[in-house]
Design a protein around this motif. Structure first.
Motif, PDB file in Angstrom:
ATOM      1  N   GLY A  49       0.815  -1.209   0.000  1.00 15.93           N
ATOM      2  CA  GLY A  49       0.000   0.000   0.000  1.00 15.93           C
ATOM      3  C   GLY A  49       0.845   1.253   0.000  1.00 15.93           C
ATOM      4  O   GLY A  49       2.050   1.224  -0.278  1.00 15.93           O
ATOM      5  N   THR A  52      -1.027   5.287   3.754  1.00 14.02           N
ATOM      6  CA  THR A  52      -2.287   5.036   4.459  1.00 14.02           C
ATOM      7  C   THR A  52      -2.327   3.623   5.050  1.00 14.02           C
ATOM      8  O   THR A  52      -3.206   3.319   5.851  1.00 14.02           O
ATOM      9  CB  THR A  52      -3.495   5.221   3.528  1.00 14.02           C
ATOM     10  OG1 THR A  52      -3.397   4.317   2.422  1.00 14.02           O
ATOM     11  CG2 THR A  52      -3.554   6.653   3.009  1.00 14.02           C
ATOM     12  N   SER A  53      -1.387   2.769   4.652  1.00 11.43           N
ATOM     13  CA  SER A  53      -1.295   1.414   5.208  1.00 11.43           C
ATOM     14  C   SER A  53      -0.081   1.228   6.104  1.00 11.43           C
ATOM     15  O   SER A  53       0.090   0.159   6.698  1.00 11.43           O
ATOM     16  CB  SER A  53      -1.230   0.380   4.070  1.00 11.43           C
ATOM     17  OG  SER A  53      -2.362   0.452   3.248  1.00 11.43           O
ATOM     18  N   GLY A 102      -3.765  -2.428   0.762  1.00 14.28           N
ATOM     19  CA  GLY A 102      -4.484  -1.220   1.138  1.00 14.28           C
ATOM     20  C   GLY A 102      -4.775  -0.383  -0.092  1.00 14.28           C
ATOM     21  O   GLY A 102      -3.859  -0.025  -0.843  1.00 14.28           O
ATOM     22  N   ASP A 104      -6.384   3.066  -1.881  1.00 16.01           N
ATOM     23  CA  ASP A 104      -6.777   4.457  -1.683  1.00 16.01           C
ATOM     24  C   ASP A 104      -6.847   5.147  -3.029  1.00 16.01           C
ATOM     25  O   ASP A 104      -7.008   4.475  -4.055  1.00 16.01           O
ATOM     26  CB  ASP A 104      -5.835   5.175  -0.695  1.00 16.01           C
ATOM     27  CG  ASP A 104      -4.364   5.063  -1.102  1.00 16.01           C
ATOM     28  OD1 ASP A 104      -4.089   4.903  -2.314  1.00 16.01           O
ATOM     29  OD2 ASP A 104      -3.494   5.128  -0.214  1.00 16.01           O
ATOM     30  N   VAL A 227      -8.437  -3.782   1.183  1.00 17.90           N
ATOM     31  CA  VAL A 227      -9.000  -2.856   2.157  1.00 17.90           C
ATOM     32  C   VAL A 227      -8.993  -1.439   1.603  1.00 17.90           C
ATOM     33  O   VAL A 227      -7.927  -0.880   1.325  1.00 17.90           O
ATOM     34  CB  VAL A 227      -8.206  -2.872   3.484  1.00 17.90           C
ATOM     35  CG1 VAL A 227      -8.939  -2.061   4.547  1.00 17.90           C
ATOM     36  CG2 VAL A 227      -7.956  -4.292   3.960  1.00 17.90           C
ATOM     37  N   MET A 229      -8.956   2.094   2.457  1.00 18.58           N
ATOM     38  CA  MET A 229      -8.522   2.724   3.693  1.00 18.58           C
ATOM     39  C   MET A 229      -9.402   3.929   4.056  1.00 18.58           C
ATOM     40  O   MET A 229     -10.001   4.565   3.187  1.00 18.58           O
ATOM     41  CB  MET A 229      -7.058   3.147   3.581  1.00 18.58           C
ATOM     42  CG  MET A 229      -6.117   1.997   3.216  1.00 18.58           C
ATOM     43  SD  MET A 229      -6.287   0.546   4.297  1.00 18.58           S
ATOM     44  CE  MET A 229      -5.624   1.196   5.826  1.00 18.58           C
TER      45      MET A 229
END
Length: 319
Positions: A49, A52-53, A102, A104, A227, A229
């Motif tokens: 990621g 943010t991860s 992650g 985004d 995921v 985020m």
């Protein structure tokens, strides 16, 4: 002699021969530091990621996944750079225990595919053959980093990153200033108490092709969790706006990928929630605080068993 020193120390752990020793990441540019870490046999799981991860702690996930995670998230990494790091990890670990990706805004970009940032990206470190990486050792930067790695290996200096790639890059929690953090947060949209659906657009998203290859390449026995985020709600785009439509299209495409690979878990934190509407949860619009990292790690641990459960914090988009 200097070149021989750099090659033997191998500051980034990417050469075909070097002094036998475990090399922790030492460079501030993770694009250099993590290519070797992704090959390390000390780990059999990875977090991919952007920044943010980076707050996700491998130690908090290892037991639930019965794995040894390395956090390979890189600041401002493009989708292309993340995909290249994933390729390195998968070549070195043909059947990893788990992968957490992650997602985004870099994955949901409708513009032309961005390959690089102003940070140097050593393509030779990411090739299947280790020999081209020898070219990167002919630089002042390589000499500098070899000196740092030598100091770490001999105990003269502490490594910049944790040996599993995790390091806390945000200020200490006791220095958190809510008023100052609020100045970095865009205002909330008029209605914030619930998630309002936005019709997705049909605009093509070039990074999705890279993600599709990553998802398809992940072996069936590997636990794969995608995921979205938790970005600050004020920067997500108002319901019905063009940016919100792009985000919904991105989510729809990711869910389609998950349907094509049974067992893939998709968690969506990128929505209106108790996390994203509370300003004191954030340092800035992208980076959340320690307590929020823990609130993400708990469902991830449950996702290891395929059942993350229900929560106001996220939606399980798993088909």
């Amino acid at each position: 002699m200097v070149y021989g020193f750099v090659v033997l120390v191998d500051p980034w752990g990417v050469l075909p021969f070097h002094i036998p020793a475990e090399r922790p990441p030492i460079s501030t540019n993770a694009r250099f530091a993590f290519a070797g870490l992704a090959r390390s046999q000390s780990f059999d799981a990875a977090i991919i990621g952007t920044s943010t991860s980076r707050m996700l702690r491998p130690a908090a996930l290892n037991e639930a996944f019965e794995a040894r995670f390395a956090n390979l998230a890189m600041n401002a990494a493009t989708a292309y750079e993340q995909s290249r790091l994933f390729e390195v990890f998968l070549r070195a670990h043909p059947t990893p225990r788990a992968v957490v990706i992650g997602l985004d805004h870099v994955w949901c970009d409708a513009g032309p595919l961005q390959r690089y940032t102003p940070r140097d990206f050593p393509e030779s470190f990411y090739e299947a053959s280790p020999w081209p990486a020898l070219r990167e050792m002919l630089s002042f930067y390589a000499v500098q980093e070899a000196g740092r790695q030598f100091a770490v290996l001999t105990g003269l200096m502490r490594p910049r990153y944790g040996r599993d790639g995790y390091t806390r890059f945000l200020p200490p929690e006791d220095r958190y200033d809510a008023a100052r953090a609020a100045t970095h947060l865009p205002p909330l949209p008029p209605e914030t108490h619930r998630h309002i659906e936005t019709a997705p657009t049909d605009l093509p998203l070039p990074p999705m092709a890279l993600l599709d290859r990553m998802v398809t390449a992940t072996p069936a026995p590997t636990t794969l969790v995608l995921v979205f985020m938790p970005r600050w709600l004020g920067s997500q785009g108002a319901p019905g706006s063009g940016s919100a439509a792009v985000t919904e299209a991105c989510k729809r495409q990711v869910v389609a990928m998950a349907r094509a690979r049974p067992g893939t878990v998709v968690l969506d934190y990128w929505r209106a929630s108790p996390i994203t509407r509370e300003p004191t949860n954030y340092w800035d619009e992208m980076h959340y605080r320690d307590a929020i990292a823990e609130r993400i790690e708990a469902p991830l641990s449950r996702a290891a068993r395929g059942a993350p459960g229900a929560s106001e914090d996220y939606v399980d988009l798993t088909p």
